[in-house]
Design a protein around this motif. Structure first.
Motif, short mmCIF file in Angstrom:
data_model
loop_
_atom_site.label_atom_id
_atom_site.label_comp_id
_atom_site.label_asym_id
_atom_site.label_seq_id
_atom_site.Cartn_x
_atom_site.Cartn_y
_atom_site.Cartn_z
N ARG A 42 0.86 -1.19 0.00
CA ARG A 42 0.00 0.00 0.00
C ARG A 42 0.89 1.23 0.00
O ARG A 42 2.04 1.16 0.39
CB ARG A 42 -0.90 0.02 1.24
CG ARG A 42 -1.99 -1.02 1.16
CD ARG A 42 -2.62 -1.20 2.52
NE ARG A 42 -1.77 -2.11 3.27
CZ ARG A 42 -2.20 -3.06 4.08
NH1 ARG A 42 -3.48 -3.21 4.27
NH2 ARG A 42 -1.37 -3.84 4.72
N GLU A 43 0.33 2.34 -0.39
CA GLU A 43 1.09 3.58 -0.46
C GLU A 43 1.15 4.29 0.88
O GLU A 43 1.78 5.34 0.98
CB GLU A 43 0.49 4.50 -1.53
CG GLU A 43 0.61 3.90 -2.92
CD GLU A 43 0.12 4.83 -4.00
OE1 GLU A 43 0.69 5.92 -4.14
OE2 GLU A 43 -0.84 4.45 -4.69
N PHE A 44 0.53 3.72 1.90
CA PHE A 44 0.53 4.31 3.24
C PHE A 44 0.63 3.17 4.25
O PHE A 44 0.36 2.01 3.95
CB PHE A 44 -0.74 5.12 3.48
CG PHE A 44 -1.98 4.27 3.38
CD1 PHE A 44 -2.50 3.64 4.51
CD2 PHE A 44 -2.61 4.07 2.17
CE1 PHE A 44 -3.62 2.83 4.41
CE2 PHE A 44 -3.73 3.26 2.07
CZ PHE A 44 -4.24 2.64 3.19
N CYS A 45 1.01 3.49 5.47
CA CYS A 45 1.10 2.50 6.53
C CYS A 45 -0.31 2.23 7.08
O CYS A 45 -1.00 3.17 7.49
CB CYS A 45 2.00 3.00 7.65
SG CYS A 45 2.07 1.89 9.07
N PRO A 46 -0.74 0.97 7.12
CA PRO A 46 -2.07 0.67 7.63
C PRO A 46 -2.17 0.79 9.16
O PRO A 46 -3.26 0.71 9.72
CB PRO A 46 -2.31 -0.77 7.18
CG PRO A 46 -0.95 -1.35 7.07
CD PRO A 46 -0.06 -0.22 6.62
N ARG A 47 -1.04 1.00 9.83
CA ARG A 47 -1.05 1.11 11.28
C ARG A 47 -1.08 2.56 11.74
O ARG A 47 -1.86 2.93 12.59
CB ARG A 47 0.15 0.39 11.86
CG ARG A 47 0.14 -1.07 11.43
CD ARG A 47 0.57 -2.01 12.45
NE ARG A 47 0.37 -3.41 12.19
CZ ARG A 47 0.56 -4.07 11.07
NH1 ARG A 47 0.89 -3.46 9.98
NH2 ARG A 47 0.39 -5.38 11.00
N CYS A 48 -0.20 3.40 11.17
CA CYS A 48 -0.13 4.79 11.63
C CYS A 48 -0.55 5.79 10.55
O CYS A 48 -0.55 6.98 10.79
CB CYS A 48 1.27 5.12 12.15
SG CYS A 48 2.55 5.28 10.87
#
Length: 138
Positions: A42-48
């Motif tokens: 993904r292009e972003f962190c799914p946690r933060c």
């Protein structure tokens, strides 16, 4: 569209992942903000939710978390592969990944796996010759 439902359709973002897989390399994404690895890409962190993520080569080692044996699937090309094993594995780097386990059919939770590639798609197989010895009870 090729009519094959098992082949990816890379886009501008996932092309890096699929090109590496075609070369026999498994990539994951790691967040520079929180340090956690994730998969699927993904292009972003799914946690933060940080967008400060980068590609990283995975070791290709995993542990079998759970699996199911598929005995019937009429969609091409799955019909000629049955029975096959759909699995969720824990990558050594931390993330879980849905995949297929190929080869050995004697499976058990916690089995050591290594990545293999079929037509540029990461699949996993049992690491032969490794016997886990239980440690002392804690």
């Amino acid at each position: 569209m090729t009519g094959r439902l098992d082949l990816p359709e890379p886009d501008a973002f996932t092309r890096t992942y699929w090109d590496a897989a075609a070369e026999g390399r498994l990539l994951i994404r790691r967040c520079r903000a929180c340090g956690r690895a994730h998969h699927y890409p993904r292009e972003f962190c799914p946690r933060c939710w940080s967008e400060d993520v980068t590609w990283e080569a995975a070791s290709g080692r995993a542990t079998l978390y759970t699996w199911s044996v598929v005995h019937r699937n009429d969609l091409p090309p799955f019909a000629e592969r049955t029975p096959y094993v759909v699995a969720v594995v824990d990558l050594a780097e931390g993330p879980r990944m849905m995949t297929e386990v190929v080869g050995e059919r004697e499976l058990s939770a916690g089995a050591d796996l290594e990545v293999a590639f079929r037509e540029g798609i990461p699949v996993f197989r049992i690491v032969l010759g490794i016997v886990k010895v239980p440690g002392p009870a804690k």
